[in-house]
Design an enzyme around this catalytic site. Structure first.
Site, mmCIF file in Angstrom:
data_model
loop_
_atom_site.group_PDB
_atom_site.id
_atom_site.type_symbol
_atom_site.label_atom_id
_atom_site.label_comp_id
_atom_site.label_asym_id
_atom_site.label_seq_id
_atom_site.Cartn_x
_atom_site.Cartn_y
_atom_site.Cartn_z
ATOM 1 N N TRP A 1 103.510 7.048 61.804
ATOM 2 C CA TRP A 1 103.751 7.433 60.276
ATOM 3 C C TRP A 1 105.648 6.873 60.524
ATOM 4 C CZ3 TRP A 1 108.767 9.539 59.194
ATOM 5 C CH2 TRP A 1 109.303 10.028 58.295
ATOM 6 N N ASP B 1 108.790 13.441 40.884
ATOM 7 C CA ASP B 1 108.638 13.640 42.238
ATOM 8 C C ASP B 1 108.671 15.544 42.532
ATOM 9 O OD1 ASP B 1 108.093 13.142 45.637
ATOM 10 O OD2 ASP B 1 107.982 11.429 44.492
ATOM 11 N N ASP B 2 108.327 15.024 43.785
ATOM 12 C CA ASP B 2 107.889 17.161 43.980
ATOM 13 C C ASP B 2 109.475 17.602 43.752
ATOM 14 O OD1 ASP B 2 107.711 18.963 45.525
ATOM 15 O OD2 ASP B 2 107.972 18.406 47.506
ATOM 16 N N LYS C 1 101.158 9.811 40.988
ATOM 17 C CA LYS C 1 101.593 9.921 42.376
ATOM 18 C C LYS C 1 100.507 10.700 43.229
ATOM 19 C CE LYS C 1 105.162 8.844 46.227
ATOM 20 N NZ LYS C 1 105.591 8.539 46.907
ATOM 21 N N TRP C 2 99.820 10.550 43.939
ATOM 22 C CA TRP C 2 98.529 11.367 44.607
ATOM 23 C C TRP C 2 98.925 11.711 45.758
ATOM 24 C CZ3 TRP C 2 93.179 12.829 42.667
ATOM 25 C CH2 TRP C 2 92.103 14.241 43.982
ATOM 26 N N ASP C 3 99.776 12.415 46.874
ATOM 27 C CA ASP C 3 99.758 12.617 48.090
ATOM 28 C C ASP C 3 99.169 13.565 48.621
ATOM 29 O OD1 ASP C 3 101.740 11.541 49.954
ATOM 30 O OD2 ASP C 3 103.928 12.626 49.203
ATOM 31 N N ASN D 1 99.745 15.008 52.833
ATOM 32 C CA ASN D 1 101.178 14.943 53.742
ATOM 33 C C ASN D 1 100.767 15.834 54.961
ATOM 34 O OD1 ASN D 1 103.173 13.761 52.356
ATOM 35 N ND2 ASN D 1 103.992 15.204 50.756
ATOM 36 N N CYS E 1 98.605 8.038 48.518
ATOM 37 C CA CYS E 1 99.777 8.068 49.352
ATOM 38 C C CYS E 1 99.527 9.569 50.524
ATOM 39 C CB CYS E 1 100.502 8.593 48.375
ATOM 40 S SG CYS E 1 102.133 8.803 49.252
ATOM 41 N N ASP F 1 106.433 5.801 53.845
ATOM 42 C CA ASP F 1 107.834 6.227 53.378
ATOM 43 C C ASP F 1 108.782 5.634 53.695
ATOM 44 O OD1 ASP F 1 106.412 8.283 52.306
ATOM 45 O OD2 ASP F 1 106.325 9.975 54.438
#
Length: 739
Positions: free
Chosen positions: A199, A366-367, A476-478, A480, A526, A548
């Site tokens: 990362w 975003d989030d 935007k498809w994340d 995590n 993402c 990131d």
């Protein structure tokens, strides 16, 4: 026709103006590999390339025979056990416990064009752009058939390969391994170039000579991973960016993979590439079939830049689909580093209004817009609008953003869930979790079971309710976290080794449903940055959040490494705030922009915190990007100086008509009283004269490529006077060349 079958020698020759790929039907009716590389003339026979000699300890089929052994034959799709003691491409476990198969040639078909592969990402091409070969091989004991599929593209040094396995027999079989491709090269005089990291430092090139035994890259994390990208290169020792032979290998897949090279003690290098067998076993019942992901092989005799350019162009023209295929990407602003989860609608509208004044085209929320999402402990899985933050809902905010003349985008992470969510409280069984074992979180979240079609249906329905009236332009498809505790409550015990593959099929299914419903949305994939940056994702999302880590200095390395295997148009790249939120480093706004230009370009900062001078500088950056993004995102890209080799780095792009070029040169630390510098450019028209911005001279392309572009500055002597924009650490500058 670019695929020939020579009946007398039983030889297949796939070729175009750049490459040849040759294999044949052997005397035991199996397939033997003869050649892959630069184009050679079509001939009736290449049997001289099939060499056999008596070698002790080898296994032979016929009593008294001592020449033809599968242990020493280069093969097309090998099986362990019938003489071959090297690692196989396929392994099928039968009811009696045997894992031995014997696939013999039965028939083949040659057709124009390329067929789609259902439920998996794949390249595509018309009848006038490609030719395909399908070879049917059968094991008579199990009545299993392999379909070895190949497509050669007319204008690219590339061949796409995949395999379909069909059980025509009566046994309940277990498919333990089914690789997408295998290739036996006749020597080991190569270096394996892989792209490693973690990362925030994804896709750093690492290069080592091949050695006897096994060398491999892999992921069993459930995603293609930050650690080892599912792309690698084999290059000759003398190959560099501009000269020499190199092979490139991509798999169009986003889950667990294995790319392995086994060098035997006779120097044959066997490449096998496909789904990682450690986390895979497929129940192949009677009449069932299994389709492997597609792999694509590339060859270049013009160095690593030539290899990359072929990959970039093929993916842009024959992998990316939809509205944004070969279309420039909107300049965006993302609110994440400006607000994190702490925002109300008025703050978002303030950011959007200032962004519009600057010339930005897309606002991305975003989030934090959904559920009870005020931190990372809650809300994931509840894809309904948080009305405390957005009192007029997502559709109300979208209307206000569009009324400003901006497009509107949104962030989602549909594969994950928090325990503090309505989804988890109602369906805890929808999480991947091993019975009677500790359930592990990562970043306070858990992995939904995307192998379960009920989960896909539920998430799709929730997203549709949120998006149908909101006029979304960008998603935007994340993702995590990687997978742990992989076990599905939906499937019986004997199918648990299918889950990681079924999970990825579920991801592709949800992408396909959303794309079908919203064909004009630009998707950006993402996975906590670059954790699922692979060719499989590009079939659905034409760009990916590259990392990131948005620090300008680190992004030089990350984007440089990524460019080996992926188009510039696929790299999500933003100018972010300083001190940088990942590195805590302060770099000039000019450097951050100069690096981010070479991607999709956008901003991720609080505009209210910027000075008037910085605002004016941003306006000029946006004007520049709008003028040159076609060249940057779809021109020919050349790496010139590697940031992994020293203090400097450089790359350039050249328009397809060779009339415009942009060179980016960066120096991290200030030097003093050092040498003069010239940068040898590439890809220009030698006969054209070029004007260089801020230069009083014009130069022929031949001058700039052979004598070089002079890039000397004050560091070549004593640095005098007050500090200015051309001195100090973290310097970057652009050279604009026009016909």
């Amino acid at each position: 026709m670019p695929i020939n079958y020579h009946e007398e020698s039983k030889t297949f020759h796939l070729y175009n103006n750049q490459i040849s790929y040759i294999f044949k039907i052997l005397e035991n009716n199996q397939l033997g590999q003869l050649y892959f590389g630069k184009r050679i003339e079509n001939s009736e026979s290449y049997d001289y390339l099939l060499e056999v000699i008596r070698r002790p300890m080898a296994a032979y089929k016929n009593l008294g025979e001592s020449l033809f052994s599968m242990e020493h034959i280069k093969q097309e799709y090998p099986v362990y056990g019938s003489g071959d003691t090297r690692l196989p491409a396929i392994e099928i476990e039968q009811e009696n416990g045997s894992k031995l198969s014997n696939f013999e040639y039965k028939s083949h078909t040659i057709t124009q064009g390329k067929k789609d592969i259902k439920h998996l990402p794949h390249t595509y091409a018309t009848d006038s752009e490609s030719t395909s070969l399908s070879i049917e091989c059968t094991d008579t004991v199990t009545d299993v058939t392999l379909y070895l599929n190949y497509t050669i593209f007319d204008d690219y040094p590339a061949i796409a390969r995949s395999v379909k396995v069909v059980n025509h027999g009566n046994q309940n079989l277990k498919l333990n391994q089914a690789m997408s491709m295998s290739l036996d090269l006749p020597d080991k005089d190569y270096k394996m170039m892989m792209f490693t990291g973690a990362w925030s430092r994804e896709r750093f090139p690492s290069c080592q000579p091949l050695h006897y035994g096994i060398q491999a890259i892999e992921s069993i994390r459930g995603n293609s991973s930050h650690q080892f990208n599912p792309f690698f290169i084999l290059k000759r020792p003398d190959c560099n960016e501009h000269h020499g032979d190199a092979f490139g290998f991509h798999i169009l897949y986003s889950g667990n993979f294995l790319a392995q090279i086994e060098v035997d003690t006779y120097d044959v290098s066997r490449i096998t590439y496909g789904i990682h067998p450690h986390t895979f076993q497929w129940n192949l019942q009677p009449k069932a079939e299994f389709q492997t992901p597609e792999a694509v092989m590339f060859f270049s005799d013009t160095g690593l830049n030539g290899l990359s350019q072929s990959i970039h162009s093929l993916f842009n023209k024959h992998l990316v689909k939809g509205l944004y295929k070969e279309k420039v990407r909107p300049i965006l602003i993302n609110n994440w580093e400006a607000t994190y989860w702490d925002f109300k609608e008025d703050k978002l509208l303030e950011i959007a209004s200032k962004a519009k004044e600057l010339g930005i085209e897309l606002f991305v929320l975003d989030d934090g817009w959904f559920g009870k999402r005020d931190h990372d402990l809650a809300g994931l899985g509840d894809w309904y609008t948080n009305l405390k933050k957005l009192p007029d809902g997502l559709d109300g905010l979208s209307k206000k953003i569009h009324a400003m003349g901006l497009q509107f985008g949104i962030w989602i992470e549909p594969e994950m869930v928090n325990k503090d969510s309505d989804l988890y409280r109602n369906h805890p069984e929808w999480v991947l979790q091993t019975p009677e074992r500790t359930l592990h979180h990562s970043r306070n979240q858990y992995v939904l079971d995307f192998s379960n079609p009920e989960v896909i249906d539920y998430i799709f329905d929730m997203l549709v309710k949120a998006f149908d009236h909101a006029n979304i332009d960008y998603i935007k498809w994340d993702m995590n976290r990687s997978m742990s505790d992989v076990y599905s409550n939906y499937y019986p015990n004997n199918q648990q080794e299918e889950i990681t593959h079924r999970y990825i099929l579920g991801v592709y299914d949800l992408y396909e449903r959303l794309i079908k419903r919203y064909p004009n949305i630009l998707f950006e994939s993402c996975a906590s940055g670059g954790g699922r940056y692979d060719a499989g994702m590009l079939a659905y999302a034409p760009q990916c959040w590259t990392s990131d880590n948005t620090d300008g200095v680190e992004r030089i390395k990350i984007q440089y490494g990524t460019s080996y295997g992926y188009p510039i148009s696929s790299m999500g790249a933003h100018v972010s705030a300083i001190p940088n939120h990942q590195m805590h480093r302060k770099t000039p706004l000019s450097l951050r922009a100069n690096i981010a230009y070479f991607g999709t370009f956008g901003y991720e900062l609080d505009l209210a915190q910027l000075s008037d001078y910085e605002i004016e500088e941003m306006k000029q950056q946006i004007i520049f990007m709008k003028e040159y993004r076609e060249v940057i995102q779809f021109g020919k890209y050349y790496r010139l100086l590697s940031p992994f080799a020293g203090n400097e780095s450089a790359w350039m792009v050249v328009s397809q008509d060779q009339e415009t070029a942009i060179v980016c040169y960066s120096r991290i630390l200030q030097e003093v009283n050092t040498h003069y510098r010239r940068l040898h450019l590439h890809g220009l028209n030698p006969q054209l004269q070029y004007e260089i911005q801020h230069d009083s001279y014009t130069h022929y392309g031949s001058e700039l490529m052979n004598a070089g572009l002079v890039i000397s500055d004050e560091s070549s002597g004593e640095i005098q006077g007050v500090p200015n924009e051309s001195t100090g650490d973290y310097q970057s500058r652009l050279y604009i060349l026009r016909k």
